[in-house]
Design a protein around this motif. Structure first.
Motif, PDB file in Angstrom:
ATOM      1  N   CYS A  20       6.370  93.651   3.876  1.00 42.68           N
ATOM      2  CA  CYS A  20       5.056  94.458   3.422  1.00 42.68           C
ATOM      3  C   CYS A  20       3.990  93.870   4.575  1.00 42.68           C
ATOM      4  N   SER A  91      -1.775  97.826  -1.528  1.00 45.56           N
ATOM      5  CA  SER A  91      -1.280  96.781  -1.175  1.00 45.56           C
ATOM      6  C   SER A  91      -2.127  95.498  -1.677  1.00 45.56           C
ATOM      7  N   GLY A 111       5.377  91.831  -3.270  1.00 45.16           N
ATOM      8  CA  GLY A 111       5.999  92.868  -2.063  1.00 45.16           C
ATOM      9  C   GLY A 111       7.113  93.928  -2.582  1.00 45.16           C
TER      10      GLY A 111
END
Length: 229
Positions: A20, A91, A111
């Motif tokens: 990620c 994210s 993640g």
């Protein structure tokens, strides 16, 4: 889908978080100009995504305790801010979301939840964008493919990714996944498609500046009348 960190081994969690970070670093460079240029639209889309994530449903107990489902809002944000910016914003949103709803002890699973819940819908959004470029410049096509189709496909692909993770980690046997865990995504897909398509149509009609991937010149420019060909 959300799931607790203790279902997965530490190497898997670490690998997912590192992946990620690499994806975030790759997406950040194209995301920054989009965020500077369309900051208002990005902020509005992020707030809508946060609202979608807060609409959670979770089993109160039993074998599926620890799982929770929610709408995604990923495809809508990608239409409002672009795919790289959507990935970066969501994210970053995942960290406070996991801390708030699942507890600080589950932060290592962020993640995996990004890879299962954000990346698949963005892949569907990218595919839909590619298809729309090859189709006639029609407003209905834009809304249906980028809104309804991409959103529904994104939820289903996210469900498949989550199912593979849970099966690979040995959390649930295949019959439980097929009979109890994954069918919920078919119901969520309808709600996601309707919400994304409806909001896309409303924004295009009332505030087209919020859908930054939409061009008035391409879709709303009047065509010259031709009497003789």
């Amino acid at each position: 889908m959300n799931f607790p960190a203790h279902w997965f081994s530490a190497p898997i969690l670490l690998a997912a978080n590192l992946l990620c970070l690499l994806l975030f670093a790759a997406a950040l460079r194209p995301a920054l100009p989009a965020l500077r240029q369309h900051g208002r639209a990005a902020l509005a889309g992020l707030m809508l995504a946060a609202l979608c994530w807060s609409l959670r449903a979770a089993p109160a107990g039993g074998l599926l305790e620890g799982i929770s489902y929610h709408l995604l809002g990923v495809c809508l944000l990608s239409l409002m801010a672009g795919i790289p910016a959507a990935f970066c914003l969501l994210s970053l949103l995942m960290l406070p979301y996991v801390w708030l709803w699942q507890g600080a002890e589950n932060l290592p699973v962020a993640g995996l939840q990004v890879l299962a819940g954000i990346v698949p819908p963005l892949l569907c959004a990218a595919l839909a964008r590619h298809l729309v470029r090859k189709l006639p410049r029609n407003l209905f096509v834009y809304i249906f493919v980028n809104g309804f189709f991409a959103a529904a496909a994104g939820v289903l692909l996210s469900g498949a990714a989550a199912g593979l993770l849970l099966y690979g980690a040995g959390v649930f046997p295949l019959p439980i996944l097929q009979g109890s865990v994954l069918p919920v995504f078919f119901l969520i897909a309808w709600g996601e498609a309707f919400l994304t398509g409806l909001l896309t149509a409303i924004f295009i009609a009332l505030a087209p500046q919020l859908i930054t991937t939409f061009s008035d010149a391409d879709y709303l420019r009047p065509k010259p009348r031709q009497i003789w060909k």
